[in-house]
Design a protein around this motif. Structure first.
Motif, PDB file in Angstrom:
ATOM      1  N   LYS A   1      16.919   8.003  20.143  1.00  0.00           N
ATOM      2  CA  LYS A   1      16.734   6.828  19.281  1.00  0.00           C
ATOM      3  C   LYS A   1      16.006   7.283  18.030  1.00  0.00           C
ATOM      4  O   LYS A   1      14.887   7.798  18.119  1.00  0.00           O
ATOM      5  N   ILE A   2      16.664   7.153  16.911  1.00  0.00           N
ATOM      6  CA  ILE A   2      16.052   7.485  15.631  1.00  0.00           C
ATOM      7  C   ILE A   2      15.536   6.176  15.039  1.00  0.00           C
ATOM      8  O   ILE A   2      16.310   5.367  14.512  1.00  0.00           O
ATOM      9  N   SER A   3      14.218   5.985  15.182  1.00  0.00           N
ATOM     10  CA  SER A   3      13.626   4.735  14.689  1.00  0.00           C
ATOM     11  C   SER A   3      13.492   4.796  13.174  1.00  0.00           C
ATOM     12  O   SER A   3      13.117   5.827  12.609  1.00  0.00           O
ATOM     13  N   ASP A   4      13.807   3.703  12.537  1.00  0.00           N
ATOM     14  CA  ASP A   4      13.803   3.688  11.074  1.00  0.00           C
ATOM     15  C   ASP A   4      13.592   2.253  10.630  1.00  0.00           C
ATOM     16  O   ASP A   4      14.235   1.342  11.186  1.00  0.00           O
ATOM     17  N   PRO A   5      12.715   2.039   9.671  1.00  0.00           N
ATOM     18  CA  PRO A   5      12.519   0.651   9.202  1.00  0.00           C
ATOM     19  C   PRO A   5      13.799   0.040   8.641  1.00  0.00           C
ATOM     20  O   PRO A   5      13.940  -1.180   8.557  1.00  0.00           O
ATOM     21  N   ARG A   6      14.780   0.867   8.292  1.00  0.00           N
ATOM     22  CA  ARG A   6      16.063   0.350   7.785  1.00  0.00           C
ATOM     23  C   ARG A   6      16.991  -0.057   8.920  1.00  0.00           C
ATOM     24  O   ARG A   6      18.072  -0.580   8.682  1.00  0.00           O
ATOM     25  N   GLY A   7      16.557   0.233  10.159  1.00  0.00           N
ATOM     26  CA  GLY A   7      17.414  -0.044  11.312  1.00  0.00           C
ATOM     27  C   GLY A   7      17.477   1.188  12.191  1.00  0.00           C
ATOM     28  O   GLY A   7      17.519   2.307  11.673  1.00  0.00           O
ATOM     29  N   ASN A   8      17.467   1.008  13.472  1.00  0.00           N
ATOM     30  CA  ASN A   8      17.452   2.141  14.399  1.00  0.00           C
ATOM     31  C   ASN A   8      18.845   2.714  14.599  1.00  0.00           C
ATOM     32  O   ASN A   8      19.854   2.027  14.385  1.00  0.00           O
ATOM     33  N   LEU A   9      18.873   3.986  15.048  1.00  0.00           N
ATOM     34  CA  LEU A   9      20.149   4.675  15.232  1.00  0.00           C
ATOM     35  C   LEU A   9      20.122   5.423  16.569  1.00  0.00           C
ATOM     36  O   LEU A   9      19.134   6.092  16.885  1.00  0.00           O
ATOM     37  N   THR A  10      21.179   5.290  17.333  1.00  0.00           N
ATOM     38  CA  THR A  10      21.327   6.043  18.582  1.00  0.00           C
ATOM     39  C   THR A  10      22.664   6.754  18.562  1.00  0.00           C
ATOM     40  O   THR A  10      23.648   6.212  18.048  1.00  0.00           O
TER      41      THR A  10
ATOM     42  N   VAL B   1      27.213  -7.046  24.161  1.00  0.00           N
ATOM     43  CA  VAL B   1      28.340  -6.135  23.998  1.00  0.00           C
ATOM     44  C   VAL B   1      28.119  -4.948  24.933  1.00  0.00           C
ATOM     45  O   VAL B   1      27.056  -4.324  24.920  1.00  0.00           O
ATOM     46  N   CYS B   2      29.127  -4.661  25.737  1.00  0.00           N
ATOM     47  CA  CYS B   2      29.081  -3.546  26.697  1.00  0.00           C
ATOM     48  C   CYS B   2      29.972  -2.430  26.173  1.00  0.00           C
ATOM     49  O   CYS B   2      31.185  -2.599  26.063  1.00  0.00           O
ATOM     50  N   LEU B   3      29.362  -1.292  25.858  1.00  0.00           N
ATOM     51  CA  LEU B   3      30.116  -0.131  25.398  1.00  0.00           C
ATOM     52  C   LEU B   3      30.306   0.823  26.574  1.00  0.00           C
ATOM     53  O   LEU B   3      29.355   1.104  27.306  1.00  0.00           O
TER      54      LEU B   3
ATOM     55  N   VAL C   1      21.405  -2.231  38.433  1.00  0.00           N
ATOM     56  CA  VAL C   1      20.714  -1.710  37.263  1.00  0.00           C
ATOM     57  C   VAL C   1      20.822  -2.756  36.163  1.00  0.00           C
ATOM     58  O   VAL C   1      21.909  -3.262  35.895  1.00  0.00           O
ATOM     59  N   SER C   2      19.689  -3.093  35.553  1.00  0.00           N
ATOM     60  CA  SER C   2      19.686  -4.036  34.426  1.00  0.00           C
ATOM     61  C   SER C   2      19.639  -3.241  33.127  1.00  0.00           C
ATOM     62  O   SER C   2      18.757  -2.399  32.950  1.00  0.00           O
ATOM     63  N   LEU C   3      20.590  -3.501  32.272  1.00  0.00           N
ATOM     64  CA  LEU C   3      20.626  -2.827  30.970  1.00  0.00           C
ATOM     65  C   LEU C   3      20.290  -3.848  29.891  1.00  0.00           C
ATOM     66  O   LEU C   3      20.910  -4.917  29.835  1.00  0.00           O
ATOM     67  N   ASN C   4      19.314  -3.526  29.074  1.00  0.00           N
ATOM     68  CA  ASN C   4      18.891  -4.488  28.043  1.00  0.00           C
ATOM     69  C   ASN C   4      18.345  -3.816  26.784  1.00  0.00           C
ATOM     70  O   ASN C   4      17.664  -4.446  25.987  1.00  0.00           O
ATOM     71  N   ARG C   5      18.650  -2.523  26.616  1.00  0.00           N
ATOM     72  CA  ARG C   5      18.260  -1.813  25.395  1.00  0.00           C
ATOM     73  C   ARG C   5      19.464  -1.000  24.918  1.00  0.00           C
ATOM     74  O   ARG C   5      20.191  -0.429  25.727  1.00  0.00           O
ATOM     75  N   SER C   6      19.614  -0.884  23.590  1.00  0.00           N
ATOM     76  CA  SER C   6      20.788  -0.210  23.030  1.00  0.00           C
ATOM     77  C   SER C   6      20.762   1.293  23.273  1.00  0.00           C
ATOM     78  O   SER C   6      21.770   1.959  23.056  1.00  0.00           O
ATOM     79  N   TYR C   7      19.617   1.834  23.694  1.00  0.00           N
ATOM     80  CA  TYR C   7      19.503   3.291  23.869  1.00  0.00           C
ATOM     81  C   TYR C   7      19.419   3.697  25.339  1.00  0.00           C
ATOM     82  O   TYR C   7      19.079   4.844  25.649  1.00  0.00           O
ATOM     83  N   TYR C   8      19.730   2.776  26.251  1.00  0.00           N
ATOM     84  CA  TYR C   8      19.828   3.118  27.668  1.00  0.00           C
ATOM     85  C   TYR C   8      21.257   2.880  28.152  1.00  0.00           C
ATOM     86  O   TYR C   8      21.904   1.904  27.762  1.00  0.00           O
ATOM     87  N   GLY C   9      21.721   3.763  29.014  1.00  0.00           N
ATOM     88  CA  GLY C   9      23.001   3.549  29.664  1.00  0.00           C
ATOM     89  C   GLY C   9      22.878   3.924  31.123  1.00  0.00           C
ATOM     90  O   GLY C   9      21.873   4.490  31.547  1.00  0.00           O
TER      91      GLY C   9
ATOM     92  N   ILE D   1      26.807   1.105  28.476  1.00  0.00           N
ATOM     93  CA  ILE D   1      25.643   0.859  27.617  1.00  0.00           C
ATOM     94  C   ILE D   1      25.652  -0.594  27.152  1.00  0.00           C
ATOM     95  O   ILE D   1      26.705  -1.096  26.745  1.00  0.00           O
ATOM     96  N   ALA D   2      24.507  -1.251  27.222  1.00  0.00           N
ATOM     97  CA  ALA D   2      24.380  -2.593  26.633  1.00  0.00           C
ATOM     98  C   ALA D   2      24.032  -2.395  25.156  1.00  0.00           C
ATOM     99  O   ALA D   2      22.870  -2.382  24.764  1.00  0.00           O
ATOM    100  N   ILE D   3      25.050  -2.230  24.342  1.00  0.00           N
ATOM    101  CA  ILE D   3      24.840  -2.001  22.903  1.00  0.00           C
ATOM    102  C   ILE D   3      24.116  -3.188  22.272  1.00  0.00           C
ATOM    103  O   ILE D   3      23.288  -3.032  21.381  1.00  0.00           O
ATOM    104  N   ALA D   4      24.439  -4.385  22.752  1.00  0.00           N
ATOM    105  CA  ALA D   4      23.745  -5.603  22.302  1.00  0.00           C
ATOM    106  C   ALA D   4      23.535  -6.487  23.520  1.00  0.00           C
ATOM    107  O   ALA D   4      24.366  -6.518  24.435  1.00  0.00           O
TER     108      ALA D   4
END
Ligand code: TYD
Length: 148
Positions: free
Chosen positions: A23-32, A118-120, A91-99, A72-75
């Protein structure tokens, strides 16, 4: 995931491990990002996603003879019910950076989708209808006769 470190974590549903992606945290929006054979233990040969899932709906409800995947629970959020023919875990998925990694011969059901989720899915194989086991009794017979 609350797997214990004994050998039960290496067989059956114990092989369905939670993966934490970079997870690349960024004030402009995070990236995984996800790379095949690095963050998931297979080459990624197909990507698909589930969206606009109505409340109360269930997806999945099958196993695969050879396909492996990461879900992955992308959203939003949902639960993944995993079944190896002998035991189950959810398993409960609720973060965009966990699968969750799902190897072959695991029955899976996706339930409790939150609104707008959204499930990726990253998959090891192209779509092959013959790779599915869609009947639970067929799955039990196959799983119980399979060395996992
Ligand atoms: P299915 O795998 O049963 O969905 P889920 O397990 O998420 O409930 O697929 C639903 C339909 O979509 C089925 O008719 C097959 C088709 N499909 C494809 O054509 N290509 C694909 O990559 C996938 C995943 C499904």
């Amino acid at each position: 995931m609350d797997d214990t470190s004994d050998k039960s974590s290496l067989v059956g549903v114990g092989r369905c491990q939670i993966i934490k992606f970079p997870k690349i945290s960024d004030p402009r929006g995070n990236l995984t990002f996800v790379e095949g054979l690095r963050h998931v233990p297979f080459e990624i040969r197909r990507v698909y996603y589930l969206y606009d899932v109505p409340g109360g709906e269930t997806r999945g409800g099958h196993a695969h003879k050879k396909l492996q995947q990461a879900t992955i629970a992308i959203a939003g959020s949902f639960d993944v019910v995993l079944d190896d023919g002998h035991s189950r875990k959810t398993v409960s998925l609720n973060r965009s950076y966990y699968g969750v990694y799902i190897p072959r011969m695991i029955w899976r059901e996706l339930v409790n989708f939150s609104s707008g989720s959204v499930c990726l899915v990253l998959a090891s194989e192209p779509y092959e209808r013959e790779d599915y086991i869609r009947d639970y009794d067929d799955f039990l017979r196959a799983a119980r006769g399979t060395v996992l």
